[in-house]
Design a protein around this motif. Structure first.
Motif, PDB file in Angstrom:
ATOM      1  N   GLN A  14       0.825  -1.207   0.000  1.00 19.29           N
ATOM      2  CA  GLN A  14       0.000   0.000   0.000  1.00 19.29           C
ATOM      3  C   GLN A  14       0.861   1.260   0.000  1.00 19.29           C
ATOM      4  OE1 GLN A  14      -3.192  -0.364  -0.625  1.00 19.29           O
ATOM      5  NE2 GLN A  14      -2.656  -2.556  -0.622  1.00 19.29           N
ATOM      6  N   ASN A  15       2.047   1.190   0.581  1.00 24.94           N
ATOM      7  CA  ASN A  15       2.969   2.325   0.477  1.00 24.94           C
ATOM      8  C   ASN A  15       3.325   2.599  -0.987  1.00 24.94           C
ATOM      9  OD1 ASN A  15       4.686   1.599   3.571  1.00 24.94           O
ATOM     10  ND2 ASN A  15       3.215   3.225   3.131  1.00 24.94           N
ATOM     11  N   MET A  16       3.476   1.538  -1.762  1.00 27.41           N
ATOM     12  CA  MET A  16       3.765   1.705  -3.181  1.00 27.41           C
ATOM     13  C   MET A  16       2.588   2.367  -3.900  1.00 27.41           C
ATOM     14  SD  MET A  16       6.818   0.781  -3.803  1.00 27.41           S
ATOM     15  CE  MET A  16       6.775   0.664  -5.578  1.00 27.41           C
ATOM     16  N   HIS A  17       1.352   1.997  -3.507  1.00 28.91           N
ATOM     17  CA  HIS A  17       0.179   2.635  -4.104  1.00 28.91           C
ATOM     18  C   HIS A  17       0.154   4.124  -3.760  1.00 28.91           C
ATOM     19  CE1 HIS A  17      -2.197  -1.412  -4.381  1.00 28.91           C
ATOM     20  NE2 HIS A  17      -1.217  -1.318  -5.261  1.00 28.91           N
ATOM     21  N   SER A  18       0.491   4.452  -2.515  1.00 29.87           N
ATOM     22  CA  SER A  18       0.513   5.858  -2.096  1.00 29.87           C
ATOM     23  C   SER A  18       1.564   6.629  -2.885  1.00 29.87           C
ATOM     24  CB  SER A  18       0.826   5.949  -0.597  1.00 29.87           C
ATOM     25  OG  SER A  18      -0.170   5.309   0.155  1.00 29.87           O
ATOM     26  N   LEU A  19       2.702   6.002  -3.101  1.00 30.56           N
ATOM     27  CA  LEU A  19       3.756   6.654  -3.884  1.00 30.56           C
ATOM     28  C   LEU A  19       3.282   6.922  -5.308  1.00 30.56           C
ATOM     29  CD1 LEU A  19       6.937   4.701  -2.701  1.00 30.56           C
ATOM     30  CD2 LEU A  19       6.568   7.169  -2.526  1.00 30.56           C
ATOM     31  N   ALA A  20       2.482   5.989  -5.863  1.00 32.36           N
ATOM     32  CA  ALA A  20       1.967   6.184  -7.220  1.00 32.36           C
ATOM     33  C   ALA A  20       1.024   7.378  -7.275  1.00 32.36           C
ATOM     34  CB  ALA A  20       1.255   4.917  -7.686  1.00 32.36           C
ATOM     35  N   VAL A  21       0.164   7.520  -6.246  1.00 38.59           N
ATOM     36  CA  VAL A  21      -0.777   8.653  -6.204  1.00 38.59           C
ATOM     37  C   VAL A  21      -0.016   9.968  -6.096  1.00 38.59           C
ATOM     38  CG1 VAL A  21      -2.597   9.759  -4.848  1.00 38.59           C
ATOM     39  CG2 VAL A  21      -2.647   7.293  -5.230  1.00 38.59           C
ATOM     40  N   ARG A  22       0.942  10.011  -5.155  1.00 36.85           N
ATOM     41  CA  ARG A  22       1.717  11.252  -4.972  1.00 36.85           C
ATOM     42  C   ARG A  22       2.578  11.548  -6.191  1.00 36.85           C
ATOM     43  NH1 ARG A  22      -0.530  14.265  -0.916  1.00 36.85           N
ATOM     44  NH2 ARG A  22      -1.148  12.871   0.767  1.00 36.85           N
ATOM     45  N   GLY A  23       3.129  10.494  -6.798  1.00 40.43           N
ATOM     46  CA  GLY A  23       3.954  10.693  -7.989  1.00 40.43           C
ATOM     47  C   GLY A  23       3.139  11.243  -9.147  1.00 40.43           C
ATOM     48  N   ASN A  24       1.878  10.769  -9.281  1.00 38.11           N
ATOM     49  CA  ASN A  24       1.008  11.291 -10.342  1.00 38.11           C
ATOM     50  C   ASN A  24       0.684  12.768 -10.092  1.00 38.11           C
ATOM     51  OD1 ASN A  24      -0.903  10.844 -12.672  1.00 38.11           O
ATOM     52  ND2 ASN A  24      -2.378  11.447 -11.103  1.00 38.11           N
ATOM     53  N   THR A  59      -4.773   1.265   0.961  1.00 42.44           N
ATOM     54  CA  THR A  59      -4.712   2.685   0.604  1.00 42.44           C
ATOM     55  C   THR A  59      -5.830   3.005  -0.375  1.00 42.44           C
ATOM     56  OG1 THR A  59      -2.319   2.762   0.903  1.00 42.44           O
ATOM     57  CG2 THR A  59      -3.293   4.486  -0.455  1.00 42.44           C
ATOM     58  N   GLU A  60      -6.541   4.090  -0.109  1.00 44.63           N
ATOM     59  CA  GLU A  60      -7.645   4.488  -0.969  1.00 44.63           C
ATOM     60  C   GLU A  60      -7.359   5.871  -1.551  1.00 44.63           C
ATOM     61  OE1 GLU A  60     -11.511   2.686   1.191  1.00 44.63           O
ATOM     62  OE2 GLU A  60     -10.432   4.228   2.302  1.00 44.63           O
ATOM     63  N   ARG A  61      -8.049   6.160  -2.664  1.00 43.69           N
ATOM     64  CA  ARG A  61      -8.043   7.507  -3.227  1.00 43.69           C
ATOM     65  C   ARG A  61      -9.453   8.056  -3.044  1.00 43.69           C
ATOM     66  NH1 ARG A  61      -7.376   8.599  -9.599  1.00 43.69           N
ATOM     67  NH2 ARG A  61      -9.547   8.018  -9.435  1.00 43.69           N
ATOM     68  N   PRO A  62      -9.767   8.493  -1.808  1.00 44.48           N
ATOM     69  CA  PRO A  62     -11.165   8.799  -1.474  1.00 44.48           C
ATOM     70  C   PRO A  62     -11.740   9.977  -2.236  1.00 44.48           C
ATOM     71  CG  PRO A  62      -9.718   9.550   0.278  1.00 44.48           C
ATOM     72  CD  PRO A  62      -8.859   8.807  -0.700  1.00 44.48           C
ATOM     73  N   THR A  63     -10.917  10.983  -2.515  1.00 44.31           N
ATOM     74  CA  THR A  63     -11.439  12.173  -3.178  1.00 44.31           C
ATOM     75  C   THR A  63     -10.272  13.007  -3.704  1.00 44.31           C
ATOM     76  OG1 THR A  63     -12.899  14.104  -2.894  1.00 44.31           O
ATOM     77  CG2 THR A  63     -11.448  13.534  -1.049  1.00 44.31           C
ATOM     78  N   GLN A  64     -10.570  14.209  -4.126  1.00 49.49           N
ATOM     79  CA  GLN A  64      -9.535  15.108  -4.650  1.00 49.49           C
ATOM     80  C   GLN A  64      -9.541  16.413  -3.859  1.00 49.49           C
ATOM     81  OE1 GLN A  64     -11.665  13.405  -6.902  1.00 49.49           O
ATOM     82  NE2 GLN A  64      -9.977  11.947  -7.112  1.00 49.49           N
ATOM     83  N   ASN A  65      -8.474  17.129  -4.022  1.00 50.79           N
ATOM     84  CA  ASN A  65      -8.376  18.471  -3.459  1.00 50.79           C
ATOM     85  C   ASN A  65      -9.021  19.431  -4.459  1.00 50.79           C
ATOM     86  OD1 ASN A  65      -7.694  20.928  -2.426  1.00 50.79           O
ATOM     87  ND2 ASN A  65      -5.483  20.658  -2.572  1.00 50.79           N
ATOM     88  N   PHE A  66     -10.147  20.030  -4.077  1.00 56.93           N
ATOM     89  CA  PHE A  66     -10.901  20.866  -5.023  1.00 56.93           C
ATOM     90  C   PHE A  66     -10.589  22.355  -4.884  1.00 56.93           C
ATOM     91  CE2 PHE A  66     -13.512  17.017  -5.006  1.00 56.93           C
ATOM     92  CZ  PHE A  66     -13.757  16.859  -6.358  1.00 56.93           C
TER      93      PHE A  66
END
Length: 248
Positions: A14-24, A59-66
């Motif tokens: 899940q740390n790898m998934h978080s890194l993918a989200v932050r990297g994007n 790890t979830e991607r619950p929403t976005q920063n609007f």
């Protein structure tokens, strides 16, 4: 022993998934109108045969920063930015309505007003906006109406051809796709909102904070390294246990 290994393994994954989200997010720090993804980690109960004594990390991607990005003045006639809340309706690759904050427009050879990514901008009756070519001047007003002066026409001969569909749905009703466009969670079409205003000759920048994203990535990398160390410790403990059993 297996509990330590299992928790460490899922945590590292899940740390790898978080890194993918932050990297994007970091990769889109300069993308017009981009809204940063948020990530959230929590423990989940693992059910199966036997007692539910296992948990795993998720790890979830619950929403976005609007929050709004900074406006950059370009002075270009085909550039617009949303003032405050609101969205621009575009047509996705499947022909369905989607929302974007990217007002960096262009006109195709067929006269279709579209984003730089090739998504047609929707106007009246939810139809793509067609600009009758050739035009000498094009203006997009604050309310989204588009006026043109055909080539060779007098200087004051501005003609209204369409109006960009602008809406203001509640952020909780939106979901973000892999193409960066937002859609309604209930699948219903968006309703035009006359209170949404555009800023002419400007673009909204990404709302990604590169320093904050980099800090999160460093934190995630350290957590990943800790999970790997825990898996290594589990392996060493198992070897020590096996040695004791052989001695006995």
């Amino acid at each position: 022993m297996d509990q330590l290994l299992y928790i460490s393994m899922t945590g590292a994954k899940q740390n790898m998934h978080s890194l993918a989200v932050r990297g994007n997010n970091l990769a889109n720090a300069n993308t017009t109108g981009f809204k940063a993804d948020l990530e959230n980690a929590r423990s989940m109960q693992a059910f199966g045969p036997g007692m539910p004594s296992r948990v795993f990390a998720m790890t979830e991607r619950p929403t976005q920063n609007f929050t709004d990005g900074l406006l950059k003045t370009t002075g270009r006639d085909l550039d617009v930015a949303i003032k405050g809340e609101g969205w621009i309706s575009v047509q996705d690759k499947d022909g369905n309505e989607a929302l974007s904050r990217n007002g960096n427009f262009t006109i195709s050879a067929a006269g279709v007003l579209q984003t730089m990514q090739g998504q047609a901008v929707l106007g009246n009756q939810d139809a793509p906006i067609i600009i009758p070519l050739p035009v000498e001047k094009l203006e997009i007003n604050e309310d989204g109406t588009i006026e043109i002066r055909p080539e060779g026409a007098p200087a004051d001969a501005l003609e209204e051809v369409n109006r960009i569909k602008l809406s203001k749905p509640f952020a909780g009703e939106l979901t973000k796709g892999d193409d960066g466009l937002f859609r309604a969670t209930n699948g219903q079409p968006f309703q035009p909102d006359a209170t949404v205003e555009l800023v002419k000759g400007a673009l909204e920048g990404s709302n990604v904070n590169p320093v904050q994203e980099m800090t999160h990535m460093i934190s995630m990398q350290r957590q990943f390294e800790m999970q790997i160390k825990m898996m290594k410790a589990a392996e060493e403990n198992e070897k020590a246990t096996n040695s004791l059993l052989r001695l006995s």
